[in-house]
Design a protein around this motif. Structure first.
Motif, PDB file in Angstrom:
ATOM      1  N   GLY A  83       0.816  -1.200   0.000  1.00 10.72           N
ATOM      2  CA  GLY A  83       0.000   0.000   0.000  1.00 10.72           C
ATOM      3  C   GLY A  83       0.850   1.249   0.000  1.00 10.72           C
ATOM      4  N   PRO A  84       0.222   2.425   0.140  1.00  6.59           N
ATOM      5  CA  PRO A  84       0.967   3.683   0.096  1.00  6.59           C
ATOM      6  C   PRO A  84       2.067   3.804   1.145  1.00  6.59           C
ATOM      7  N   GLU A  85       2.004   2.981   2.174  1.00  7.32           N
ATOM      8  CA  GLU A  85       3.044   3.052   3.213  1.00  7.32           C
ATOM      9  C   GLU A  85       4.429   2.672   2.685  1.00  7.32           C
ATOM     10  N   VAL A  86       4.506   2.038   1.508  1.00  6.38           N
ATOM     11  CA  VAL A  86       5.816   1.647   0.969  1.00  6.38           C
ATOM     12  C   VAL A  86       6.489   2.788   0.210  1.00  6.38           C
ATOM     13  N   LEU A  87       5.824   3.938   0.095  1.00  4.48           N
ATOM     14  CA  LEU A  87       6.381   5.062  -0.652  1.00  4.48           C
ATOM     15  C   LEU A  87       7.308   5.898   0.214  1.00  4.48           C
ATOM     16  N   SER A  88       8.375   6.390  -0.390  1.00  3.01           N
ATOM     17  CA  SER A  88       9.305   7.264   0.316  1.00  3.01           C
ATOM     18  C   SER A  88      10.004   8.162  -0.693  1.00  3.01           C
ATOM     19  N   VAL A  89      10.588   9.246  -0.193  1.00  2.66           N
ATOM     20  CA  VAL A  89      11.366  10.164  -1.015  1.00  2.66           C
ATOM     21  C   VAL A  89      12.845   9.913  -0.734  1.00  2.66           C
ATOM     22  N   ILE A  90      13.630   9.759  -1.784  1.00  2.00           N
ATOM     23  CA  ILE A  90      15.061   9.534  -1.622  1.00  2.00           C
ATOM     24  C   ILE A  90      15.839  10.596  -2.390  1.00  2.00           C
ATOM     25  N   ASP A  91      17.111  10.758  -2.047  1.00  2.00           N
ATOM     26  CA  ASP A  91      18.004  11.635  -2.797  1.00  2.00           C
ATOM     27  C   ASP A  91      18.672  10.829  -3.903  1.00  2.00           C
ATOM     28  N   ALA A  92      18.716  11.383  -5.092  1.00  2.00           N
ATOM     29  CA  ALA A  92      19.343  10.709  -6.218  1.00  2.00           C
ATOM     30  C   ALA A  92      19.963  11.751  -7.135  1.00  2.00           C
ATOM     31  N   THR A  93      21.010  11.370  -7.807  1.00  2.00           N
ATOM     32  CA  THR A  93      21.686  12.262  -8.746  1.00  2.00           C
ATOM     33  C   THR A  93      20.931  12.267 -10.078  1.00  2.00           C
ATOM     34  N   VAL A  94      20.672  13.456 -10.585  1.00  2.00           N
ATOM     35  CA  VAL A  94      19.997  13.587 -11.879  1.00  2.00           C
ATOM     36  C   VAL A  94      21.052  13.785 -12.952  1.00  2.00           C
ATOM     37  N   PRO A  95      21.101  12.930 -13.955  1.00  2.00           N
ATOM     38  CA  PRO A  95      22.145  13.063 -14.975  1.00  2.00           C
ATOM     39  C   PRO A  95      21.910  14.265 -15.887  1.00  2.00           C
ATOM     40  N   GLU A  96      22.949  14.665 -16.569  1.00  2.00           N
ATOM     41  CA  GLU A  96      22.804  15.687 -17.592  1.00  2.00           C
ATOM     42  C   GLU A  96      22.133  15.061 -18.819  1.00  2.00           C
ATOM     43  N   PRO A  97      21.354  15.827 -19.545  1.00  2.00           N
ATOM     44  CA  PRO A  97      20.679  15.253 -20.719  1.00  2.00           C
ATOM     45  C   PRO A  97      21.663  14.906 -21.826  1.00  2.00           C
TER      46      PRO A  97
END
Length: 310
Positions: free
Chosen positions: A7-21
């Protein structure tokens, strides 16, 4: 991001690197992302629970500002530049602050739309276009739209009215006033629905669209529409398959309508820019509260679109 199936309890926000296009890509600083029923179905296990797909990034549509472009970044409306305000669809992983997508996924954002409206336009809009094309709705015909007060439904009502059709809709009575404003004839769902639809449309129903996925929606549609090729569902796949009606979207055995949906993007932004299409926002939530947004979506009684705002 979903770290497990559930359910929605498995959702979380994490930090991640966004690549250059890279070539043909753009990076977008997201201002709003649409929430859609398909999103929570992805991690609920409804479409399988392959552990290799975890952790799972969510989202498919967003609106924002182009922050960087790769070489030859050209979208359906032409070259894409840094600083452009855009809508991105298809945009896997759109629940984010920044995202890299193909420039082919990017169309200009109409100036008259808020970020929330722009972020919630595309999935509902292209689905509505696909449904109306699939059922072959034409001028002078009468269509029955189930679940008309949801995100897809409200767009479908407006597009059907613009085609010159009479639109009978099902929704709870509290939502009837809005549907009347948009040009529909609303009726309440529940026992006796088929008779209420017959009263609202004494000359008959030519086609029907199930946007809610209930047995009632499919059963009443089959009862009232003779030609089952003119009945479509985007949610009731098991019941719809048994009834022999058209299955549309991302569900098992459904027609994804890729070409129709891709072509619909500029049609939708043009209609929104001209004021012919309203995007109704049910609510907006901070990205960190995606679980709350999903619980609201799963309740199934929202009017319009739910969006996330980073």
């Amino acid at each position: 991001m979903a770290s497990a199936y559930g359910g929605p309890e498995v959702l979380s926000v994490i930090d991640a690197t966004v690549p250059e296009p890279g070539p043909g890509q753009v990076r977008i600083a997201i201002r709003a992302a649409g929430v859609n029923p398909f999103d929570h179905k992805m991690y609920s296990g409804a479409f399988g629970a392959d552990p290799a797909k975890l952790p799972m990034r969510l989202g498919a549509e967003a609106a924002g500002v182009v922050a960087a472009v790769g070489a030859d970044a050209t979208g359906p409306a032409g070259p894409v530049h840094v600083g452009d305000e855009v809508i991105a669809y298809r945009a896997p992983g759109a629940y984010a602050t920044d995202i890299v997508v193909p420039a082919s996924s990017v169309v200009p954002k109409p100036a008259g739309l808020s970020w929330e409206q722009a972020g919630g336009l595309m999935v509902a809009g292209v689905t509505a276009v696909h449904v109306l094309e699939a059922i072959g709705l034409g001028k002078g015909e009468t269509v029955l739209i189930h679940g008309a007060a949801g995100g897809v439904g409200l767009v479908a009502v407006q597009l059907a009215v613009a085609r010159g059709a009479t639109v009978v809709t099902t929704a709870s009575p509290a939502k009837h006033e809005l549907l009347r404003e948009l040009g529909a004839v609303p009726v309440a769902y529940g026992p006796g629905l088929a008779d209420r639809v017959r009263t609202a449309a004494p000359e008959g129903i030519h086609a029907a669209a199930d946007l809610v996925g209930t047995d009632e929606a499919v059963d009443v549609s089959v009862e009232l529409v003779t030609d089952r090729t003119r009945i479509a569902t985007v949610a009731g796949f098991q019941r719809g398959a048994r009834a022999g009606i058209r299955l549309l979207g991302g569900g098992p055995g459904a027609d994804p309508g890729t070409e129709i949906r891709e072509a619909a993007r500029l049609q939708l932004t043009e209609a929104a820019a001209a004021g012919r299409l309203r995007v109704v926002i049910a609510s907006s939530h901070p990205l960190r509260d995606a679980a709350a947004a999903h619980r609201e979506s799963m309740d199934g009684h929202t009017t319009g679109k739910i969006v996330l705002v980073p």
